[in-house]
Design a protein around this motif. Structure first.
Motif, PDB file in Angstrom:
ATOM      1  N   UNK A   1       0.837  -1.181   0.000  1.00 37.44           N
ATOM      2  CA  UNK A   1       0.000   0.000   0.000  1.00 37.44           C
ATOM      3  C   UNK A   1       0.883   1.244   0.000  1.00 37.44           C
ATOM      4  N   UNK A   2       0.600   2.187  -0.884  1.00 33.41           N
ATOM      5  CA  UNK A   2       1.395   3.404  -0.951  1.00 33.41           C
ATOM      6  C   UNK A   2       0.811   4.463  -0.033  1.00 33.41           C
ATOM      7  N   UNK A   3       1.684   5.310   0.465  1.00 32.90           N
ATOM      8  CA  UNK A   3       1.234   6.400   1.312  1.00 32.90           C
ATOM      9  C   UNK A   3       0.640   7.502   0.446  1.00 32.90           C
ATOM     10  N   UNK A   4      -0.486   8.022   0.887  1.00 34.35           N
ATOM     11  CA  UNK A   4      -1.101   9.146   0.193  1.00 34.35           C
ATOM     12  C   UNK A   4      -0.384  10.424   0.589  1.00 34.35           C
ATOM     13  N   UNK A   5      -0.230  11.349  -0.359  1.00 33.62           N
ATOM     14  CA  UNK A   5       0.405  12.618   0.015  1.00 33.62           C
ATOM     15  C   UNK A   5      -0.458  13.361   1.030  1.00 33.62           C
ATOM     16  N   UNK A   6       0.216  14.117   1.870  1.00 37.76           N
ATOM     17  CA  UNK A   6      -0.463  14.942   2.867  1.00 37.76           C
ATOM     18  C   UNK A   6      -0.268  16.392   2.454  1.00 37.76           C
ATOM     19  N   UNK A   7      -1.320  17.158   2.578  1.00 37.94           N
ATOM     20  CA  UNK A   7      -1.312  18.555   2.172  1.00 37.94           C
ATOM     21  C   UNK A   7      -1.339  19.442   3.412  1.00 37.94           C
ATOM     22  N   UNK A   8      -0.582  20.529   3.357  1.00 40.46           N
ATOM     23  CA  UNK A   8      -0.482  21.460   4.479  1.00 40.46           C
ATOM     24  C   UNK A   8      -0.320  22.869   3.921  1.00 40.46           C
ATOM     25  N   UNK A   9      -1.131  23.795   4.435  1.00 43.30           N
ATOM     26  CA  UNK A   9      -0.985  25.177   3.970  1.00 43.30           C
ATOM     27  C   UNK A   9       0.330  25.746   4.477  1.00 43.30           C
ATOM     28  N   UNK A  10       0.863  26.683   3.748  1.00 42.86           N
ATOM     29  CA  UNK A  10       2.110  27.315   4.167  1.00 42.86           C
ATOM     30  C   UNK A  10       1.873  28.070   5.466  1.00 42.86           C
ATOM     31  N   UNK A  11       2.689  27.815   6.468  1.00 44.26           N
ATOM     32  CA  UNK A  11       2.462  28.441   7.772  1.00 44.26           C
ATOM     33  C   UNK A  11       2.719  29.944   7.785  1.00 44.26           C
ATOM     34  N   UNK A  12       3.452  30.456   6.809  1.00 46.72           N
ATOM     35  CA  UNK A  12       3.738  31.890   6.786  1.00 46.72           C
ATOM     36  C   UNK A  12       2.617  32.709   6.147  1.00 46.72           C
ATOM     37  N   UNK A  13       1.620  32.052   5.576  1.00 48.80           N
ATOM     38  CA  UNK A  13       0.486  32.767   4.992  1.00 48.80           C
ATOM     39  C   UNK A  13      -0.572  33.003   6.063  1.00 48.80           C
ATOM     40  N   UNK A  14      -1.028  34.212   6.154  1.00 40.57           N
ATOM     41  CA  UNK A  14      -2.058  34.562   7.123  1.00 40.57           C
ATOM     42  C   UNK A  14      -3.332  34.945   6.386  1.00 40.57           C
ATOM     43  N   UNK A  15      -4.425  34.435   6.869  1.00 39.37           N
ATOM     44  CA  UNK A  15      -5.724  34.773   6.296  1.00 39.37           C
ATOM     45  C   UNK A  15      -6.544  35.495   7.356  1.00 39.37           C
ATOM     46  N   UNK A  16      -7.273  36.497   6.927  1.00 42.73           N
ATOM     47  CA  UNK A  16      -8.172  37.213   7.820  1.00 42.73           C
ATOM     48  C   UNK A  16      -9.585  37.101   7.267  1.00 42.73           C
ATOM     49  N   UNK A  17     -10.548  37.055   8.166  1.00 43.43           N
ATOM     50  CA  UNK A  17     -11.930  36.966   7.734  1.00 43.43           C
ATOM     51  C   UNK A  17     -12.481  38.366   7.517  1.00 43.43           C
ATOM     52  N   UNK A  18     -13.069  38.561   6.349  1.00 44.83           N
ATOM     53  CA  UNK A  18     -13.691  39.831   5.998  1.00 44.83           C
ATOM     54  C   UNK A  18     -15.022  39.541   5.316  1.00 44.83           C
ATOM     55  N   UNK A  19     -16.100  39.953   5.936  1.00 47.21           N
ATOM     56  CA  UNK A  19     -17.433  39.768   5.354  1.00 47.21           C
ATOM     57  C   UNK A  19     -17.708  38.321   4.948  1.00 47.21           C
ATOM     58  N   UNK A  20     -17.363  37.387   5.819  1.00 52.33           N
ATOM     59  CA  UNK A  20     -17.632  35.976   5.560  1.00 52.33           C
ATOM     60  C   UNK A  20     -16.692  35.310   4.572  1.00 52.33           C
ATOM     61  N   UNK A  21     -15.610  35.978   4.235  1.00 51.16           N
ATOM     62  CA  UNK A  21     -14.640  35.432   3.291  1.00 51.16           C
ATOM     63  C   UNK A  21     -13.254  35.481   3.928  1.00 51.16           C
ATOM     64  N   UNK A  22     -12.463  34.436   3.707  1.00 47.79           N
ATOM     65  CA  UNK A  22     -11.064  34.454   4.135  1.00 47.79           C
ATOM     66  C   UNK A  22     -10.250  35.134   3.046  1.00 47.79           C
ATOM     67  N   UNK A  23      -9.475  36.122   3.429  1.00 50.03           N
ATOM     68  CA  UNK A  23      -8.673  36.877   2.472  1.00 50.03           C
ATOM     69  C   UNK A  23      -7.219  36.779   2.894  1.00 50.03           C
ATOM     70  N   UNK A  24      -6.347  36.520   1.927  1.00 49.52           N
ATOM     71  CA  UNK A  24      -4.920  36.451   2.217  1.00 49.52           C
ATOM     72  C   UNK A  24      -4.154  37.012   1.035  1.00 49.52           C
ATOM     73  N   UNK A  25      -2.924  37.328   1.294  1.00 49.92           N
ATOM     74  CA  UNK A  25      -2.056  37.798   0.217  1.00 49.92           C
ATOM     75  C   UNK A  25      -0.830  36.906   0.166  1.00 49.92           C
ATOM     76  N   UNK A  26      -0.554  36.419  -1.018  1.00 51.90           N
ATOM     77  CA  UNK A  26       0.668  35.669  -1.244  1.00 51.90           C
ATOM     78  C   UNK A  26       1.758  36.656  -1.607  1.00 51.90           C
TER      79      UNK A  26
END
Length: 90
Positions: free
Chosen positions: A1-26
């Protein structure tokens, strides 16, 4: 059995909630990103390394859909995030 890749968001990216939407800048990309609904939920789940199967199970439970229905959309969304270097795999 092969291992499935694991996904992780970049920890240096910050998202803020604005009007029910998450907004971030790369900073590396020089672009703003806005995430709503299922996309915002997936982003929050990606605070920890997760496989597609785990994410599909979380979305299925949260939105009352089957994993078979949501999995292709999750895979497509993850590919887009990886392509923009917002999410990494291990």
């Amino acid at each position: 059995m092969t291992d499935s890749p694991r996904y992780l968001r970049r920890p240096d990216l910050r998202a803020v909630e604005m009007d029910g939407e998450l907004v971030m800048m790369g900073l590396d990309q020089g672009e703003y990103y806005g995430l709503k609904d299922v996309a915002a939920s997936l982003w929050n789940h990606l605070a920890e390394p997760r496989t597609v199967e785990e994410l599909a199970g979380l979305v299925a439970a949260e939105y009352d859909v089957s994993t078979e229905v949501c999995r292709p959309d999750i895979e497509s969304f993850l590919a887009e995030l990886v392509g923009k270097d917002l999410v990494r795999t291990s």
